[in-house]
Design a protein around this motif. Structure first.
Motif, mmCIF file in Angstrom:
data_model
loop_
_atom_site.group_PDB
_atom_site.id
_atom_site.type_symbol
_atom_site.label_atom_id
_atom_site.label_comp_id
_atom_site.label_asym_id
_atom_site.label_seq_id
_atom_site.Cartn_x
_atom_site.Cartn_y
_atom_site.Cartn_z
ATOM 1 N N GLY A 213 0.801 -1.216 0.000
ATOM 2 C CA GLY A 213 0.000 0.000 0.000
ATOM 3 C C GLY A 213 0.835 1.267 0.000
ATOM 4 N N VAL A 214 0.245 2.322 -0.553
ATOM 5 C CA VAL A 214 0.820 3.658 -0.528
ATOM 6 C C VAL A 214 -0.221 4.571 0.110
ATOM 7 N N GLU A 215 0.171 5.319 1.128
ATOM 8 C CA GLU A 215 -0.741 6.248 1.782
ATOM 9 C C GLU A 215 -0.701 7.575 1.012
ATOM 10 N N TYR A 284 -5.460 10.715 -8.047
ATOM 11 C CA TYR A 284 -4.955 9.949 -6.913
ATOM 12 C C TYR A 284 -5.722 8.645 -6.770
ATOM 13 N N TYR A 285 -5.064 7.657 -6.221
ATOM 14 C CA TYR A 285 -5.659 6.327 -6.088
ATOM 15 C C TYR A 285 -6.990 6.390 -5.339
ATOM 16 N N GLY A 286 -7.982 5.692 -5.859
ATOM 17 C CA GLY A 286 -9.251 5.591 -5.178
ATOM 18 C C GLY A 286 -10.320 6.524 -5.710
ATOM 19 N N GLN A 287 -9.975 7.363 -6.704
ATOM 20 C CA GLN A 287 -10.957 8.258 -7.316
ATOM 21 C C GLN A 287 -11.644 9.136 -6.269
ATOM 22 N N VAL A 288 -10.892 9.633 -5.308
ATOM 23 C CA VAL A 288 -11.512 10.442 -4.256
ATOM 24 C C VAL A 288 -11.000 11.876 -4.306
ATOM 25 N N MET A 289 -10.640 12.355 -5.489
ATOM 26 C CA MET A 289 -10.254 13.744 -5.618
ATOM 27 C C MET A 289 -11.409 14.624 -5.165
ATOM 28 N N GLY A 290 -11.093 15.680 -4.433
ATOM 29 C CA GLY A 290 -12.106 16.599 -3.960
ATOM 30 C C GLY A 290 -12.710 16.185 -2.635
ATOM 31 N N VAL A 291 -12.548 14.922 -2.240
ATOM 32 C CA VAL A 291 -13.128 14.438 -0.991
ATOM 33 C C VAL A 291 -12.079 14.457 0.115
ATOM 34 N N ARG A 292 -10.893 13.950 -0.187
ATOM 35 C CA ARG A 292 -9.806 13.967 0.774
ATOM 36 C C ARG A 292 -8.713 14.899 0.262
ATOM 37 N N VAL A 293 -7.917 15.433 1.167
ATOM 38 C CA VAL A 293 -6.866 16.377 0.795
ATOM 39 C C VAL A 293 -5.550 15.622 0.653
ATOM 40 N N PRO A 294 -5.017 15.544 -0.558
ATOM 41 C CA PRO A 294 -3.718 14.884 -0.743
ATOM 42 C C PRO A 294 -2.603 15.789 -0.234
ATOM 43 N N PRO A 314 -7.760 21.741 8.488
ATOM 44 C CA PRO A 314 -9.021 21.872 7.746
ATOM 45 C C PRO A 314 -9.999 22.808 8.439
ATOM 46 N N THR A 315 -10.787 23.494 7.624
ATOM 47 C CA THR A 315 -11.771 24.429 8.138
ATOM 48 C C THR A 315 -13.155 24.003 7.681
ATOM 49 N N ASP A 316 -14.173 24.759 8.086
ATOM 50 C CA ASP A 316 -15.512 24.443 7.598
ATOM 51 C C ASP A 316 -15.615 24.787 6.118
ATOM 52 N N LYS A 317 -16.608 24.231 5.450
ATOM 53 C CA LYS A 317 -16.728 24.343 4.001
ATOM 54 C C LYS A 317 -16.780 25.784 3.532
ATOM 55 N N LYS A 318 -17.554 26.642 4.196
ATOM 56 C CA LYS A 318 -17.729 28.014 3.748
ATOM 57 C C LYS A 318 -16.447 28.824 3.844
ATOM 58 N N GLY A 319 -15.623 28.487 4.821
ATOM 59 C CA GLY A 319 -14.415 29.278 5.002
ATOM 60 C C GLY A 319 -13.242 28.801 4.193
ATOM 61 N N GLY A 320 -13.345 27.610 3.572
ATOM 62 C CA GLY A 320 -12.223 27.027 2.868
ATOM 63 C C GLY A 320 -12.158 27.443 1.403
ATOM 64 N N LEU A 334 -9.952 19.375 -7.646
ATOM 65 C CA LEU A 334 -8.742 18.747 -7.125
ATOM 66 C C LEU A 334 -8.788 18.637 -5.607
ATOM 67 N N VAL A 335 -9.229 19.699 -4.954
ATOM 68 C CA VAL A 335 -9.411 19.682 -3.503
ATOM 69 C C VAL A 335 -10.689 20.457 -3.192
ATOM 70 N N ARG A 336 -11.621 19.826 -2.490
ATOM 71 C CA ARG A 336 -12.912 20.450 -2.206
ATOM 72 C C ARG A 336 -12.806 21.566 -1.184
ATOM 73 N N ASN A 337 -11.918 21.375 -0.213
ATOM 74 C CA ASN A 337 -11.894 22.323 0.905
ATOM 75 C C ASN A 337 -10.518 22.325 1.541
#
Length: 396
Positions: A213-215, A284-294, A314-320, A334-337
């Protein structure tokens, strides 16, 4: 990635771009070899699908390259990879491609089915070529063959005079835990022993893909090879030649993706920046772009200089800040927040751990945008491996 190297790319207006640190890659190779005791009984095989741009620098330090298409074989030929290093694998080996590979000097092939075996026999008889084959054992999917089929081939091996069965190939997937690797090695050892005893046949080679695995969503380097796993590899190598086939575990940490901000806006209270790259380049592996921050670094432009700005927790959605690419689809995130207070046009993001797959896995033809530049970094020198490529000509 050092600040001065990044400045060189910015000054040359070379974003978006991938940079692959060859020196870091070599360190990874040497680390794995040392953990396995530098024994010649264990060879490293690179699955070039992970990143074909790295096969030339890896040529001097690796034993074999797994090739899974005619196109990949053509890349090997163009990069002067010796054909005796090639293991030609893949579920779809076409007749003309096999004949071409034989003509170019490939002598090791995997067998994925009985029909592939018959086709390989036909091609070798036609050319009078003797080859080595590895019988791929299925892990329960479309790849390889069941054990009973493999045993039938071994039992009938005399019917194929040009095919020398060297051993077994096994790969069950990626991102595996160490415990699964150890279990698989134990099961493969037992299977090989049973077949050898039953058919009085020596399995000389086991090509095994551990799929470590690669984190991808941590700034920490990819975990190393444990003493227990290394000992298990060495134990297997005492009985038969072990080829470790690896891809992302070898290359993930050596890659960087650099992209520049081209626009900044706010819609319905959400802050956005548009960059000159996007999901057509980054995957990135897992097709989770925008959900997790690489792992990503942020650099602000200051006249002719740049400075790295710490990305806060990480901050709340509105402030990010939402980082979006240049494609005309709401999926291009690429990154949601991410918590960055101030961004401007020209500022830079550097995505890390992108040495595996992203360089070829992106949806490059979508919207006919240019493909990014590719650089190899070695001894503090940036070498252009591929310039930007226009895709509109392919799409018409």
């Amino acid at each position: 990635m050092e600040k001065e190297l990044l400045k060189r790319l910015i000054d040359a207006e070379s974003t978006p771009a991938f940079v692959f640190d060859v020196d870091r890659l070599y360190q990874r190779v040497e680390y794995i070899k040392e953990k396995c005791g530098n024994t010649p009984r264990i060879e490293l095989c690179y699955a070039m699908k992970a990143n074909p741009f790295l096969i030339q620098p890896l040529n001097s330090v690796l034993n074999k390259f797994e090739v899974c298409s005619h196109g990949e074989l053509c890349i090997c030929k163009d990069k002067n990879i010796r054909m005796e290093k090639v293991v030609l694998s893949g579920v779809n080996k076409e007749r003309q491609d096999i004949l071409q590979a034989l003509e170019w000097g490939v002598r090791t092939f995997t067998i994925e089915s009985l029909s592939q075996l018959e086709l390989m026999d036909e091609c070798t008889q036609k050319t009078g070529t003797d080859i080595h084959i590895l019988l791929r054992l299925s892990s329960g999917n479309q790849f390889g063959m069941d054990r009973d089929v493999i045993e039938r081939i071994i039992e009938q091996r005399e019917e194929y005079p040009h095919l020398s069965i060297e051993g077994i190939q096994y790969y069950s997937g990626t991102q595996k835990k160490e415990s699964k690797v150890l279990d698989e090695l134990s099961e493969l050892d037992a299977l090989c022993g049973e077949i050898e005893e039953k058919y009085r046949f020596n399995i000389n080679v086991l090509e095994y893909g551990p799929g470590f695995g690669v984190e991808f969503f941590s700034k920490e380097d990819t975990e190393g090879l444990s003493d227990e796993c290394a000992a298990a590899f060495c134990k297997m190598a005492d009985k038969r030649h072990l080829t470790l086939e690896t891809g992302r575990f070898l290359t993930a940490d050596c890659g960087f993706y650099i992209t520049s901000i081209v626009d900044v806006k706010q819609n319905a209270g959400q802050r956005y920046c548009i960059v000159d790259g996007g999901i057509n380049h980054v995957n990135y592996y897992g097709q989770v772009m925008g959900v997790r921050v690489p792992p990503v670094r942020f650099y602000q432009r200051e006249d002719k200089d740049i400075s790295e700005i710490e990305i806060k927790n990480p901050t709340d959605k509105k402030g990010g800040l939402c980082i979006c690419g240049s494609l005309c689809t709401s999926a291009d995130v690429l990154v949601r927040n991410i918590n960055i207070e101030q961004v401007n046009v020209g500022d830079i993001f550097v995505f890390e751990k992108i040495g595996a797959y992203s360089v070829t896995e992106g949806i490059y033809l979508f919207l006919s945008r240019r493909m990014p530049k590719i650089y190899l970094l070695t001894h503090n020198e940036l070498i252009l491996a591929r310039d930007t490529v226009e895709t509109y000509q392919i799409n018409q």
